[in-house]
Scaffold this motif. Structure first.
Motif, short mmCIF file in Angstrom:
data_model
loop_
_atom_site.label_atom_id
_atom_site.label_comp_id
_atom_site.label_asym_id
_atom_site.label_seq_id
_atom_site.Cartn_x
_atom_site.Cartn_y
_atom_site.Cartn_z
N PRO A 60 0.83 -1.21 0.00
CA PRO A 60 0.00 0.00 0.00
C PRO A 60 0.86 1.26 0.00
N SER A 61 0.49 2.22 -0.81
CA SER A 61 1.24 3.47 -0.89
C SER A 61 1.08 4.27 0.40
N SER A 62 2.15 4.84 0.89
CA SER A 62 2.07 5.65 2.11
C SER A 62 1.31 6.96 1.86
N TRP A 63 1.23 7.40 0.62
CA TRP A 63 0.49 8.62 0.30
C TRP A 63 -1.02 8.38 0.23
N ASP A 64 -1.39 7.18 -0.16
CA ASP A 64 -2.80 6.82 -0.25
C ASP A 64 -2.89 5.31 -0.23
N ILE A 456 -0.52 -5.99 2.95
CA ILE A 456 0.20 -5.86 4.23
C ILE A 456 1.07 -4.62 4.23
N ILE A 457 1.28 -4.08 5.42
CA ILE A 457 2.24 -3.01 5.66
C ILE A 457 3.18 -3.48 6.76
N LEU A 474 3.93 7.25 8.66
CA LEU A 474 2.68 7.87 8.22
C LEU A 474 2.14 7.21 6.95
N HIS A 475 0.87 6.77 7.01
CA HIS A 475 0.18 6.20 5.86
C HIS A 475 -1.19 6.87 5.75
N LYS A 476 -1.37 7.66 4.71
CA LYS A 476 -2.60 8.42 4.55
C LYS A 476 -3.65 7.62 3.77
N GLY A 477 -4.89 8.10 3.87
CA GLY A 477 -5.95 7.50 3.09
C GLY A 477 -6.72 6.42 3.84
N HIS A 478 -7.68 5.85 3.14
CA HIS A 478 -8.56 4.83 3.72
C HIS A 478 -8.81 3.75 2.66
N ALA A 479 -8.81 2.50 3.11
CA ALA A 479 -9.03 1.40 2.15
C ALA A 479 -9.45 0.14 2.89
N GLY A 480 -10.72 0.03 3.23
CA GLY A 480 -11.21 -1.19 3.84
C GLY A 480 -10.76 -1.33 5.29
N VAL A 497 1.13 6.43 18.95
CA VAL A 497 1.94 6.88 17.82
C VAL A 497 1.56 6.13 16.56
N ILE A 498 1.38 4.82 16.69
CA ILE A 498 1.03 4.01 15.52
C ILE A 498 -0.35 4.37 14.99
N LEU A 499 -1.31 4.53 15.88
CA LEU A 499 -2.67 4.84 15.42
C LEU A 499 -2.72 6.19 14.73
N LYS A 500 -1.93 7.15 15.21
CA LYS A 500 -1.87 8.47 14.56
C LYS A 500 -1.19 8.39 13.19
N SER A 501 -0.50 7.29 12.95
CA SER A 501 0.16 7.12 11.65
C SER A 501 -0.84 6.79 10.55
#
Length: 526
Positions: A60-64, A456-457, A474-480, A497-501
């Motif tokens: 998964p892209s970290s931008w989206d 997976i990430i 940081l991983h932005k966006g939403h996907a399932g 910290v992880i959840l804010k990522s």
């Protein structure tokens, strides 16, 4: 007397074959855990099996995270996953068992190759057989039966045969050129760091073919027979592989002129050849609780460096075969220059004796021959040192086997999972079977190999200080659905910290998978 020694060396070889075959059967029955390097290789294989192109890692892209990014993973050699995949496809077995078959086959191939090389280098069958005993009794030999280490095992299988070939060719002709061309590719597929060994051995072949002639024309012509196929071999490797992504030589993070930069490579004959680095759990890079206090590390390293130089000197003074002495000196010298400069430039190469294993393997028969010329008390001293090495190596194996049977989880991949328990892994598999559009987040690259149907990430594990670059997480966006599996001691600031990522998600819930692991999950978009 000759018949007696012939009988002894055959008995040694038969015993070693039996022991190593049993070790191979045991690792197939209970597959090993896996080192991170090899885990990334299998992640690439996972991506390829899901439709990506050769040697590319899809994630998964970290931008989206609704989209994918593709990376050509040139940091490690492709053989660490291609060879196990060959056995996986051939035998219809899972990844863990395929890795185990690879280990079992490579360990035997490696021993046979080095036995052939030692004899070709002028050592008697008895010295050659005893050298294999020393090799088998080291932790480096037992390690692949506990942790699959990928390229290291493949390199061991190939190195002895390659060295044997280097001693075999006496003429500059198309046979030599073909050997140079193909061995460059095969060696690199086994392990990318083979390149420095390749360069050292080609230099050895050049000297051996030309010396003692002083004719420039002779040196030039024979150099072309060696250089042209070598340039083609390395050129193809660079063009088709290394240039497509990052590798350990890609960037320097400054300069380091400390004692350890050259002391560690100089001490490699004892660090790698007689397990000194393993016995203290690492002088600089620690794979367990360090045995030596920080104040003792450098004095002991300096002493080992001095002793290593003396050992090489007396081996070369005592051993009669000029080919062995020349290849030993060249490989030892090139290793000092290569790794010394790499450490000085602070490249991403760890201070571990495993990087110098070829030096250690080369030193062993010379050391045994050297001590065979000494009085019994010195030979007994060497024998005692080898017994100490054997004790700690066998202890390592026994503890490792206990860990595989009692504390290691096994899932769909068949690989031993160190960083999750069976109860938690079973639940993760259940979630993976239920969904086709979820994303799983892990803190170890081996755990992602258990996911068959989703993306997976893999994030780096967090230390207590949480001294990180937040952008790397940081991983932005939403996907399932998003499932984050972490150790229970992360609950608190590390989990926050992880959840804010993942700012695209809200309403995270917590589920305790076991006493040791927890799951944070969310489905709603912010």
């Amino acid at each position: 007397m000759f018949k007696y020694f012939q009988s002894v060396h055959r008995t040694i070889l038969l015993t070693l074959l039996t022991v190593v075959s049993i070790l191979g059967i045991l690792v197939i029955i209970k597959p090993a855990a896996i080192f991170p390097d090899a885990s990334w290789g299998f992640q690439v294989l996972r991506s390829m099996q899901m439709g990506s192109s050769f040697n590319t890692l899809v994630k998964p892209s970290s931008w989206d995270i609704s989209k994918n990014s593709v990376e050509f993973l040139s940091w490690w050699s492709p053989g660490q996953y291609l060879v196990p995949y060959f056995f996986k496809a051939l035998l219809g077995i899972n990844t863990g068992h395929a890795a185990s078959v690879t280990t079992a086959v490579c360990q035997i191939l490696g021993l046979v190759g080095f036995y052939k090389f030692f004899k070709k280098a002028g050592f008697t069958p008895l010295i050659s057989a005893l050298s294999l005993v020393v090799i088998v009794l080291q932790q480096a030999f037992f390690l692949p039966y506990i942790f699959h280490i990928g390229g290291e095992t493949l390199f061991f299988a190939f190195a002895g045969w390659f060295l044997y070939g280097c001693l075999t060719f006496n003429k500059a002709n198309w046979h030599l050129a073909l050997f140079i061309l193909l061995s460059g590719w095969i060696g690199f597929i086994c392990k990318s760091s083979f390149i420095w060994v390749y360069a050292a051995c080609l230099f050895y072949i050049w000297i051996r073919l030309c010396y003692p002639s002083l004719s420039i024309k002779n040196w030039l012509i024979k150099g072309l027979w060696i250089g042209i196929p070598a340039i083609i071999s390395v050129g193809v490797i660079w063009w088709q592989y290394l240039s497509k992504g990052a590798n350990p030589s890609s960037a320097s993070s400054g300069l380091d002129f400390s004692w350890q930069t050259f002391t560690f490579p100089i001490a490699s004959p004892l660090l790698a050849g007689f397990s000194a680095d393993d016995l203290v759990n690492g002088f600089i890079f620690h794979n367990d609780i360090p045995v030596l206090s920080p104040g003792l590390v450098m004095p002991v390293l300096i002493l080992l460096a001095i002793l290593s130089i003396l050992l090489i000197y007396f081996i070369c003074k005592t051993v009669k075969d000029d080919n062995y002495k020349l290849i030993l000196l060249i490989i030892y010298g090139v290793s000092i220059l290569f790794f010394g400069s790499a450490f000085m430039r602070k490249l991403d190469i760890s201070y571990e004796a495993r990087h110098f294993r070829i030096v250690g393997l080369l030193v062993i028969p010379g050391t045994l021959y050297l001590f065979s010329q000494f009085k019994m008390v010195y030979r007994a001293g060497l024998g005692l040192a080898i017994l100490v090495i054997a004790f700690f190596s066998i202890k390592f194996y026994v503890i490792g086997q206990k860990g595989l049977y009692k504390f290691t989880a096994y899932g769909t991949s068949g690989i031993g999972q160190q960083f999750i328990d069976q109860q938690s892994l079973d639940y993760v598999k259940l979630l993976d079977d239920r969904h086709k559009d979820a994303i799983f987040v892990f803190f170890s690259p081996d755990l992602g190999l258990e996911i068959q149907h989703n993306r997976i990430i893999t994030l780096d594990a967090l230390n207590k200080d949480i001294n990180i670059n937040f952008d790397d997480y940081l991983h932005k966006g939403h996907a399932g659905p998003l499932y984050i599996i972490m150790p229970s001691y992360y609950i608190g600031i590390r989990a926050n910290v992880i959840l804010k990522s993942f700012p695209g998600y809200k309403g995270f819930s917590l589920k305790e998978l076991s006493d040791e692991y927890v799951l944070y999950f969310a489905t709603e978009a912010r």
